[in-house]
Design an enzyme around this catalytic site. Structure first.
Site, PDB file in Angstrom:
ATOM      1  N   SER A 128      46.637  29.912  40.878  1.00 59.93           N
ATOM      2  CA  SER A 128      46.159  31.258  40.580  1.00 59.93           C
ATOM      3  C   SER A 128      45.853  32.016  41.871  1.00 59.93           C
ATOM      4  O   SER A 128      46.725  32.218  42.692  1.00 59.93           O
ATOM      5  CB  SER A 128      44.944  31.191  39.655  1.00 59.93           C
ATOM      6  OG  SER A 128      44.576  32.470  39.214  1.00 59.93           O
ATOM      7  N   ASP A 188      48.552  36.612  36.281  1.00 59.54           N
ATOM      8  CA  ASP A 188      47.733  36.635  35.066  1.00 59.54           C
ATOM      9  C   ASP A 188      46.460  37.451  35.261  1.00 59.54           C
ATOM     10  O   ASP A 188      45.740  37.719  34.303  1.00 59.54           O
ATOM     11  CB  ASP A 188      47.419  35.215  34.561  1.00 59.54           C
ATOM     12  CG  ASP A 188      46.591  34.383  35.524  1.00 59.54           C
ATOM     13  OD1 ASP A 188      46.326  34.829  36.662  1.00 59.54           O
ATOM     14  OD2 ASP A 188      46.208  33.249  35.148  1.00 59.54           O
TER      15      ASP A 188
END
Length: 579
Positions: free
Chosen positions: A151, A308
């Site tokens: 991430s 995301d």
């Protein structure tokens, strides 16, 4: 090396055995020969575990590092569990990866282990965002999936997000059960590394259109986009996967004036233009923000490496490009979706929204204002996805999010989706611009209606085993010596999610918290301020969240009220954050 305990030393000795390849053994032996005790302890003191975002760690040798063997072991354990849970089915999984160093190599490794276990793999041919992996799990009817990403973590990290058949990340009981299967693997010889190519299907660029088409069907106000097709949009992928799909999504939505930050457009796991590839960080948004100021952009957006999370900056009433925080972005999206659906008469009785316990109550206030049910979950979007799946067919999910810049409109996937969010942010800006309003204008209107919420997050980084022990002690100290006031305001209620108990101090009454156990403490003051403390599940950090609220009489009082709330937050944080 007297400071290394026996269990850690046993792991070190195992990794020096002939089970491991010569390169790995050589790297471990060098650490031993050079007496690198701290590095050895941090690399071997535990096995990597699934947190709120799955398996995540620094790349390197060792049981607590991301490498061929820890990834192979995790995949073998997951393969074993999938075959147990779906004994009469041809098990299928989807695998994707981001732009991080080694992500593509790790993605192929994961695909090979699954394939060697007789599982059919849909492997993305090129890097693609996390939400597309979730979409692929659902589209191909897979029983599971894996996304190789860390991430927004620094460049030395990589990670492994495991997904279930609903397209959501692993939740109870599967998360713990998979760990049990992984831990049951005692030897590298139990890991099947030699993939069977016939069991791997490559997912190509044509899949992009399926995902784009499904999302464009969610558009609420296409007529506003058509009217504002030249909306000035700046987008940065911060060297991640967003560049592969966000510009295409915005174009398909109808936006014709998207300016990409070229310096950050090339996928690169070294993230050369930023300190951290995290749109929560002002520094990571600085290039996009400058470009937005130069072209007088309506919206400035940037996604993290696996696309995301999305950061947003908009023009304020002084004409400056101002960054919004995750709570503000989530509140705007919630207000846009609910107000639009009310306007066009499509709000239903069984509609609902979701937020996490550390996300602003402004979002639930907006939901209440529109008569829409609000769910609250533990931190981590996997819990939001779990709610969507649990009530699927009975209730209708509209929008949800968390303060850490993760949002989802519609239920095409079961994870936060910055690609989907970018499209809706742009549509929202077009819709309100059609009415002569900027997104900042709308935010002030929300504050006037529901109250002016001000939030702040402070994260303390504590690396390695020593850091993990320090974080554990900080939480223990907070429980043992809970503050009775914060910033000069009396604490009314203490919620301990680890012990599932809420305690009202005035009469010492207690009630149960109906959520899974989690190491989170919340302090609610008599003013309604909410202060939360929790160790991160994905980073070596302890996080402190503060949310305060006051009425906003009118927009001319914005600066004055903001300064007042900022001072209150500062005083509260000074009382609870001890570094």
């Amino acid at each position: 090396m007297n400071t290394i305990d026996q269990a850690t030393n046993n792991r070190i000795q195992q990794w020096l055995s002939a089970e491991y390849d010569a390169e790995t053994v050589g790297q471990v032996q060098k650490l031993v020969d050079d007496k690198q005790e701290t590095e050895l302890i941090d690399s071997f003191y535990k096995e990597l575990e699934f947190g709120t975002g799955g398996l995540r760690g620094i790349m390197g040798v060792g049981s607590n590092r991301m490498n061929k063997y820890t990834i192979g072991k995790a995949t073998q354990g997951l393969a074993n569990y999938l075959k147990q849970q779906f004994p009469d089915q041809d098990v299928k999984v989807a695998v994707s990866y981001d732009s991080r160093n080694n992500s593509q190599k790790f993605g192929q490794l994961v695909a090979d282990v699954f394939a060697a276990n007789g599982i059919h793999v849909y492997l993305f041919k090129e890097l693609r965002p996390t939400p597309m992996l979730s979409f692929a799990v659902r589209h191909f009817g897979c029983q599971g999936g894996v996304m190789l990403t860390a991430s927004h973590n620094p460049k030395e990290y990589n990670g492994y997000k495991a997904y279930w058949n609903d397209g959501g990340q692993l939740v109870a009981p599967h998360d713990k059960n998979v760990i049990t299967e992984v831990n049951a693997i005692q030897s590298v010889s139990e890991i099947k590394f030699d993939g069977i190519s016939e069991n791997i299907t490559l997912v190509g660029e044509d899949f992009d259109q399926l995902y784009i088409d499904a999302n464009t069907q969610l558009s609420i106000h296409p007529e506003a986009v058509a009217a504002q097709s030249d909306l000035k949009i700046v987008f940065s992928s911060i060297h991640g996967t967003g560049i592969t799909i966000v510009p295409k999504m915005l174009e398909a939505w109808g936006f014709k004036n998207v300016q990409v930050v070229d310096e950050q457009a090339t996928p690169d796991g070294n993230f050369p233009t930023v300190v951290y590839p995290n749109p929560e960080e002002e520094e990571a948004m600085s290039m996009a923000k400058r470009k937005g100021q130069d072209i007088d952009a309506d919206v400035v957006m940037a996604t993290d490496p696996d696309a995301d999370r999305v950061g947003l900056a908009v023009k304020n009433h002084n004409g400056e490009i101002q960054l919004l925080n995750g709570n503000q972005i989530g509140s705007l999206l919630t207000y846009y979706v609910l107000s639009s659906k009310k306007e066009n008469g499509t709000l239903k009785e069984n509609d609902f929204i979701v937020k996490t316990i550390v996300t602003s109550n402004l979002i639930s206030d907006i939901g209440t204002g529109f008569g829409v049910k609000n769910y609250e979950t533990l931190t981590g979007f996997k819990f939001i996805g779990e709610v969507i799946t649990q009530v699927e067919g009975k209730e209708n999910y509209l929008v949800g999010g968390e303060e850490s810049y993760g949002f989802l409109v519609g239920d095409l996937v079961r994870d936060k989706d910055a690609v989907n969010a970018c499209a809706f942010i742009a549509e929202m800006a077009a819709y309100f611009k059609n009415q002569g309003k900027s997104l900042f204008d709308v935010l002030l209107e929300i504050y006037e209606t529901y109250g002016f919420y001000q939030e702040k997050l402070i994260s303390l980084t504590k690396k390695g085993k020593a850091g993990a022990d320090e974080i554990k002690q900080m939480m223990a100290d907070l429980r043992a010596n809970a503050p009775q006031s914060l910033g000069g305001v009396a604490v009314k209620e203490i919620r301990d999610y680890e012990n599932s108990v809420s305690n009202v101090l005035a009469d010492n009454s207690q009630s149960n918290i109906d959520l899974p156990k989690s190491d989170v403490l919340q302090f609610i003051t008599v003013d309604g301020d909410v202060i939360s403390a929790r160790p991160s599940g994905t980073e070596p950090k302890i996080k402190f969240y503060c949310s305060v609220k006051e009425s906003l009489a009118n927009r001319s009082a914005y600066e004055e009220t903001a300064k007042k709330l900022e001072e209150k937050v500062k005083n509260i944080m000074a009382d609870i954050v001890k570094d």
